[in-house]
Design a protein around this motif. Structure first.
Motif, PDB file in Angstrom:
ATOM      1  N   GLN A  68     -21.828  -7.789 -92.548  1.00  0.00           N
ATOM      2  CA  GLN A  68     -21.718  -8.969 -91.697  1.00  0.00           C
ATOM      3  C   GLN A  68     -21.328  -8.598 -90.274  1.00  0.00           C
ATOM      4  O   GLN A  68     -21.892  -9.111 -89.301  1.00  0.00           O
ATOM      5  N   ARG A  69     -20.374  -7.681 -90.150  1.00  0.00           N
ATOM      6  CA  ARG A  69     -19.924  -7.276 -88.822  1.00  0.00           C
ATOM      7  C   ARG A  69     -21.056  -6.662 -87.997  1.00  0.00           C
ATOM      8  O   ARG A  69     -21.242  -6.980 -86.816  1.00  0.00           O
ATOM      9  N   GLU A  71     -24.347  -6.887 -88.470  1.00  0.00           N
ATOM     10  CA  GLU A  71     -25.424  -7.845 -88.179  1.00  0.00           C
ATOM     11  C   GLU A  71     -25.019  -8.765 -87.031  1.00  0.00           C
ATOM     12  O   GLU A  71     -25.836  -9.041 -86.141  1.00  0.00           O
ATOM     13  N   ASP A  72     -23.778  -9.232 -87.028  1.00  0.00           N
ATOM     14  CA  ASP A  72     -23.306 -10.083 -85.932  1.00  0.00           C
ATOM     15  C   ASP A  72     -23.314  -9.326 -84.608  1.00  0.00           C
ATOM     16  O   ASP A  72     -23.718  -9.871 -83.569  1.00  0.00           O
ATOM     17  N   ASN A  75     -26.814  -8.951 -83.229  1.00  0.00           N
ATOM     18  CA  ASN A  75     -27.324 -10.197 -82.660  1.00  0.00           C
ATOM     19  C   ASN A  75     -26.791 -10.435 -81.250  1.00  0.00           C
ATOM     20  O   ASN A  75     -27.450 -11.092 -80.434  1.00  0.00           O
ATOM     21  N   ARG A  76     -25.606  -9.894 -80.962  1.00  0.00           N
ATOM     22  CA  ARG A  76     -25.006 -10.073 -79.638  1.00  0.00           C
ATOM     23  C   ARG A  76     -25.386  -8.961 -78.663  1.00  0.00           C
ATOM     24  O   ARG A  76     -25.131  -9.073 -77.465  1.00  0.00           O
TER      25      ARG A  76
END
Length: 383
Positions: A68-69, A71-72, A75-76
Motif C-alpha cells: 500500500q505504501r 503504490e501510494d 501515484n504521487r
C-alpha cells in the motif's frame, strides 16, 4: 541529491528478520500512466505471499503495508527521469524513497535486507568534481555531482588599462606588458589557492579546467603539486560566450572518459595480480568465499549482474549453493542476488566496491577482487 548519510542509514537497517521490499522503477519522461501500471505489475508478484498462510502473520501484515505504501508513493511521484527507488518494511518502521539520476531496469526484490546494489552502482558512477572556467581576468568555479552543477565561487583579477603610447613607447609597452603579466599570474595564483581550499574542505575528487586553449596549460603550472594528480581533463571554450549548459556537458564528458578508463585500469590490475598468483579472486565462487572471511579489499562488480545464492546469517558465509553452512552448521537463507549480499558485506568490513560499466574481461566473470590476505581452504557446502 542522495547523501552518504542516507545510504548509511539504509545499510544499517535491521528488520529483525522481517521481509524488506526494494523496488526500482526506471522513469520515462511523459509516461505518468505507464509508471503506475508498471508499479502495479511489479507489486503483483508479491500479492500471493500476502495470502500465503504458510507465512507467519507478522511478515504477511508487513508486506500488505509495504504494498500500500509503495503504490501510494508511486501515484504521487512527479519525477520524469532517472529511477524511483523505494525501500519498505512497514512492521519495522522503514519507508525510504529516493530518485537516482539515471535509469536502471525495473526490479522488485524481497529479502531481509534492503537491496541497495543498484543504488550503489549508480552513485559509484558520480565523482564529486570541481570545474573551473578561467581566463586572464576571471575564474568561475562550479561543483558537478549526480548530473547537477552549481556555482561555488568566482575570482576576478585586476585589469590593467593600456595607456596611449607616446614618446618612449617601446619602454612603456615593455613596462606595461610586465605589469599585465604580473597581474595575470596573481589572478592564476589566487584561483589555484581557492581550488586548494575547496578540495580540502568540500571533498572534491576530480578537477576539470576549461578556458582558452593557450591559457589553460599556463594556469595548470600554478596548481599545487598535490592537486595535479586529481586533474581529470581539460577542454577549450570561449570564456566570453560559453553557456553554463555547454560547460556542464563538456565537463561531464571528461568525467565519463575518466571513469571508464579508471574501471579498465582497475580490472586489468586485479586480473594481472590473479595471473601472477597475487592477492586476488576472480569469479563468484572465489569472491563469495573471500567476502565470507572478510578478505576483500576492493571488489569489482559488473554493472547489472545478478546471481542467486545462499547466506548464513550466523557466520556470514556466502555461496552460490548450500542448504547448511559449513562453518557453523546452521541452515542457510536463499537470496535472489548473492552479489548484493557480497557488496554489503564488503562495505561492512571496510572494503570498497566499484561497479564496472566498461567493456572488460570482467563481463565473463561478473566479479573480481583484490584481497587483504591469502584465502584459507574453502569448505565444501552441504547440498
Amino acid at each position: 541529491m542522495i547523501t552518504k548519510e542516507q545510504i548509511d542509514g539504509i545499510l544499517a537497517f535491521d528488520g529483525g528478520g522481517l521481509p524488506v521490499m526494494s523496488l526500482y522503477l526506471g522513469l520515462n519522461p511523459g509516461d505518468r500512466g505507464g509508471l503506475t501500471t508498471r508499479v502495479k505489475s511489479l507489486l503483483q508478484k508479491v500479492h500471493p505471499l500476502v495470502e500465503d498462510r504458510s507465512l507467519a502473520h507478522e511478515p504477511r501484515l508487513s508486506l500488505r503495508g509495504d504494498l500500500q505504501r509503495i503504490e501510494d508513493a508511486a501515484n504521487r511521484h512527479r519525477g520524469e527521469s532517472g529511477t524511483a527507488v523505494w525501500f519498505s518494511c512497514s512492521a519495522a518502521g522503514l519507508f525510504s524513497e529516493f530518485t537516482l539520476p539515471r535509469a536502471v531496469r525495473d526490479r522488485i526484490v524481497l529479502d531481509v535486507t534492503p537491496w541497495v546494489r543498484p543504488m550503489l552502482a549508480v552513485l559509484d558512477e558520480y565523482h564529486r568534481s570541481c570545474v573551473v572556467v578561467i581566463d586572464k581576468r576571471t575564474a568561475t568555479v562550479w561543483g558537478l555531482y549526480q548530473d547537477e552543477m552549481d556555482e561555488v565561487d568566482e575570482v576576478k583579477g585586476r585589469i590593467l588599462r593600456k595607456p596611449d603610447y607616446a614618446g618612449w613607447a617601446g619602454f612603456e609597452e615593455y613596462h606595461v606588458r610586465n605589469k599585465a603579466d604580473t597581474l595575470v599570474k596573481g589572478h592564476f595564483r589566487r584561483t589555484a589557492t581557492l581550488l586548494d581550499t575547496l578540495f580540502r574542505s568540500d571533498g572534491y575528487e576530480l578537477l576539470i579546467i576549461a578556458g582558452h586553449a593557450d591559457e589553460v596549460p599556463i594556469f595548470e603550472e600554478f596548481l599545487p603539486k598535490h592537486l595535479r594528480p586529481k586533474l581529470a581533463g581539460t577542454f577549450a571554450v570561449d570564456t566570453g560566450s560559453v553557456s553554463r549548459a555547454e560547460v556542464q556537458r563538456k565537463a561531464q564528458e571528461v568525467v565519463d572518459r575518466y571513469e571508464r578508463e579508471e574501471e579498465r585500469r582497475q580490472v586489468a590490475e586485479v586480473f594481472e595480480k590473479a595471473a601472477t598468483g597475487g592477492l586476488a579472486a576472480i569469479g563468484p565462487e572465489q569472491c563469495l568465499w573471500a567476502g565470507s572471511v572478510a578478505a576483500v579489499q576492493h571488489l569489482l562488480v559488473q554493472d547489472g549482474a545478478m546471481r542467486p545464492g545462499v547466506v548464513c546469517d550466523e557466520s556470514g558465509w556466502l555461496a552460490l549453493t548450500g542448504e547448511t553452512c559449513p562453518l557453523c552448521g546452521r541452515a542457510t537463507r536463499r537470496t535472489p542476488d548473492v552479489l548484493d549480499e557480497l557488496t554489503e558485506t564488503v562495505i561492512d568490513e571496510g572494503g570498497s566496491v566499484e561497479h564496472v560499466e566498461a567493456d572488460t574481461e570482467l563481463r565473463e566473470h561478473l566479479v573480481a577482487a583484490s584481497l587483504r590476505f591469502p584465502l584459507p581452504p574453502q569448505p565444501v557446502p552441504t547440498a
